[in-house]
Design a protein around this motif. Sequence first.
Motif, PDB file in Angstrom:
ATOM      1  N   LYS A   2     111.698  50.168  56.385  1.00  0.00           N
ATOM      2  CA  LYS A   2     113.437  50.396  56.654  1.00  0.00           C
ATOM      3  C   LYS A   2     114.115  49.805  55.057  1.00  0.00           C
ATOM      4  CE  LYS A   2     113.829  50.233  61.415  1.00  0.00           C
ATOM      5  NZ  LYS A   2     114.269  50.029  62.844  1.00  0.00           N
ATOM      6  N   THR A   3     113.074  48.438  54.500  1.00  0.00           N
ATOM      7  CA  THR A   3     114.529  47.953  53.286  1.00  0.00           C
ATOM      8  C   THR A   3     113.631  48.796  52.002  1.00  0.00           C
ATOM      9  OG1 THR A   3     113.746  46.236  54.573  1.00  0.00           O
ATOM     10  CG2 THR A   3     114.585  46.275  51.894  1.00  0.00           C
ATOM     11  N   GLU A   4     112.373  49.271  51.787  1.00  0.00           N
ATOM     12  CA  GLU A   4     112.361  50.041  50.978  1.00  0.00           C
ATOM     13  C   GLU A   4     112.399  51.359  50.173  1.00  0.00           C
ATOM     14  OE1 GLU A   4     109.903  49.058  48.233  1.00  0.00           O
ATOM     15  OE2 GLU A   4     110.835  46.602  49.007  1.00  0.00           O
ATOM     16  N   LEU A   5     112.419  51.938  51.697  1.00  0.00           N
ATOM     17  CA  LEU A   5     112.986  53.490  51.484  1.00  0.00           C
ATOM     18  C   LEU A   5     114.161  53.752  51.426  1.00  0.00           C
ATOM     19  CD1 LEU A   5     109.605  55.000  53.604  1.00  0.00           C
ATOM     20  CD2 LEU A   5     110.123  54.922  51.551  1.00  0.00           C
ATOM     21  N   ASN A   6     114.669  53.568  50.137  1.00  0.00           N
ATOM     22  CA  ASN A   6     116.267  54.233  50.107  1.00  0.00           C
ATOM     23  C   ASN A   6     116.455  56.003  50.459  1.00  0.00           C
ATOM     24  OD1 ASN A   6     116.815  51.764  49.330  1.00  0.00           O
ATOM     25  ND2 ASN A   6     116.114  52.540  47.476  1.00  0.00           N
ATOM     26  N   HIS A   7     117.643  56.260  51.247  1.00  0.00           N
ATOM     27  CA  HIS A   7     117.759  58.243  51.344  1.00  0.00           C
ATOM     28  C   HIS A   7     116.771  58.439  52.429  1.00  0.00           C
ATOM     29  CE1 HIS A   7     119.672  57.478  47.438  1.00  0.00           C
ATOM     30  NE2 HIS A   7     118.635  57.262  47.134  1.00  0.00           N
ATOM     31  N   VAL A   8     115.552  57.679  52.837  1.00  0.00           N
ATOM     32  CA  VAL A   8     115.405  58.064  53.538  1.00  0.00           C
ATOM     33  C   VAL A   8     115.891  56.800  55.289  1.00  0.00           C
ATOM     34  CG1 VAL A   8     113.327  58.307  55.279  1.00  0.00           C
ATOM     35  CG2 VAL A   8     113.616  58.251  52.023  1.00  0.00           C
TER      36      VAL A   8
END
Lengths: 362, 362
Positions: free
Chosen positions: A248-254
């Motif tokens: 949840k933290t790492e995947l921006n725009h997702v």
Amino acid sequence: MGVPTPKQFCPVLERPLISYTLQALERACWIKDVVVVVTEENMQAMENIIQKYKHKSISLVEAGVTRHRSIFNGLRALADNRLNSKLSKPEVVIIHDAVRPFFDEDILLKVVTAAKEHGAAGAVRPLVSTVISPSADGCLDYSLERARHRASEMPQAFLFDVIYEAYQRCSDYDLEFGTECLQLALKYCHIKAKLVEGSPDLWKVTYKRDLYAAESIIKERISQEICIVMDTKENEEHIGHLLEEILKTELNHVQVTSQALYNAGSDIQQINLEQCYNFVCVNVKTPDFRETQKLLSMLEESNFSLLYPIVVVSVHFLDFKLVSPSQKMESLMWIREFAKEMRKRNILLYGLLINHSQVGKT
Amino acid sequence: MGVPTPKQFCPVLERPLISYTLQALERACWIKDVVVVVTEENMQAMENIIQKYKHKSISLVEAGVTRHRSIFNGLRALADNRLNSKLSKPEVVIIHDAVRPFFDEDILLKVVTAAKEHGAAGAVRPLVSTVISPSADGCLDYSLERARHRASEMPQAFLFDVIYEAYQRCSDYDLEFGTECLQLALKYCHIKAKLVEGSPDLWKVTYKRDLYAAESIIKERISQEICIVMDTKENEEHIGHLLEEILKTELNHVQVTSQALYNAGSDIQQINLEQCYNFVCVNVKTPDFRETQKLLSMLEESNFSLLYPIVVVSVHFLDFKLVSPSQKMESLMWIREFAKEMRKRNILLYGLLINHSQVGKT
């Protein structure tokens, strides 16, 4: 385009382009009928596509030799009120190209609303290049001011009676060489079409590079959401939940959502209907991939992988100190074989073994 | 485009778009100087690109606030014959866009030749959409006959004196709102530019979808050739040669060549200069990846991975009956670690372990 297949039947992520366009039309539930005008030689292929991708409310009409003749044939099918025909004459008709799959309901609504008011309407875009007129000897005669002109795109919409009358009145020259329906409404019914500024999505697949672009756009769209499926309860303490937080933290725009698989199949249905095509399946309690298998059979039943490829990453925790190298190899081999099977169903399965002992529980 | 970076600096396969365009210009060795017009805020970024990708004969000139003012600045730099300037006034000048990387030497030659004869020339393409003119109330005023008009593309070429005079004479309104250099030559020097029909490659990167298309086109171009590198002599009997044969048979549309690595580094140089970016390195005699390492260090030295990603598949034969599962795991782990290192140098390394005993020697 340099390929033998007609553009609208070219595969994009293994599914014909026209099927994406039909799906986009189906999203507007207020469209009653869709008439697809298709050449005789492609009639069977089109029927197969409708059946395979389960498209609804489609009628097939034979195409003419030019664009305008084909559209005229489509309009005739709607006007006829023939016996045995499920079609009936509509108030407003939308005219669209099979090779323009990227439009949203908003632009459809705008052109239809404008057509109701003005009699005709069409989407337009700013010109990308300056338009010039050549003289007979292939030299520049004049160039047009770019800001004062627009590219006429699709969709267009018309009061049915207006556009049908225009086609009935228009000349053979128009039917042979014309390209613009709005122009027919103007010339033969004196209707000045309302021009609706559209988004860049309205472009039409013309060249091979457009197929590449279409594929990337679709890939991007189906990559916007990831669903994490786990075989533990939400409040249970487990390394799997840590993975969820990291994703949840790492995947921006997702958009990352999570679901506990154990409590019903109905959840998966719901996930799919929200158009999620990416799953991370965390196998906590069962080291033998049982949870992944459960998810995969649910996905298979849902038939959603017909429309788009579904990606499933199957995550497993092993304590490398406790298992032998051959057990690790076996896990890898199993995933590989299973992935081969899934590939045939348009489900892309990947395996991830995580050494759990190194992480520790402090 | 919806991205903060100016289009020409957007990365395509991790390299800025403008670098591809400069490379395409460099292929025409008869072009003496390249003047890049760039805004002050991007001057440093542009200098870094030139240095990193080793572009030659480039002069940087500060851009103006509009397209025409920028072009005028570029022309002034060529006209000035300033002290300390390595630039000198050319007979013919080509005007091109940074966001059009896909053109070949042929179209450059055609427009330059036509410009020498006519004074001005430009590439044109058929219109993809019908062009219409809106009235003040946003309704259709008239539509243009598609077949009688063309989209004006780039490159364009001019006798230097013609276009420079046109820019010196033209009005502030032209400099602010104009878009077409051919039009300036017509209006101010009465030169009717020759229009040269170009290929679909001449399109300009305008929208995000065009970046996707550019990436796919480049990927396709660099996937046209595979070189198999093997550490055995060509006449030696080995399973590796069978692999070579299979690759040659199976990969349609791909040129497969093979090289014996053992006999010199000069061969690798030659392969690179022929623009091969895909290697299958078959390790026959050395089970410890030494041949792959040798190939990789040669590729690193060549610096070709600066321009495009290089793909290396390292193939190894193991008799699974003779090696332990932990040995297999070690091989996998080694490749994985090494691949991480290579990734930083734009080399994509993949490992393939083949169980040799199953194949047998009959």
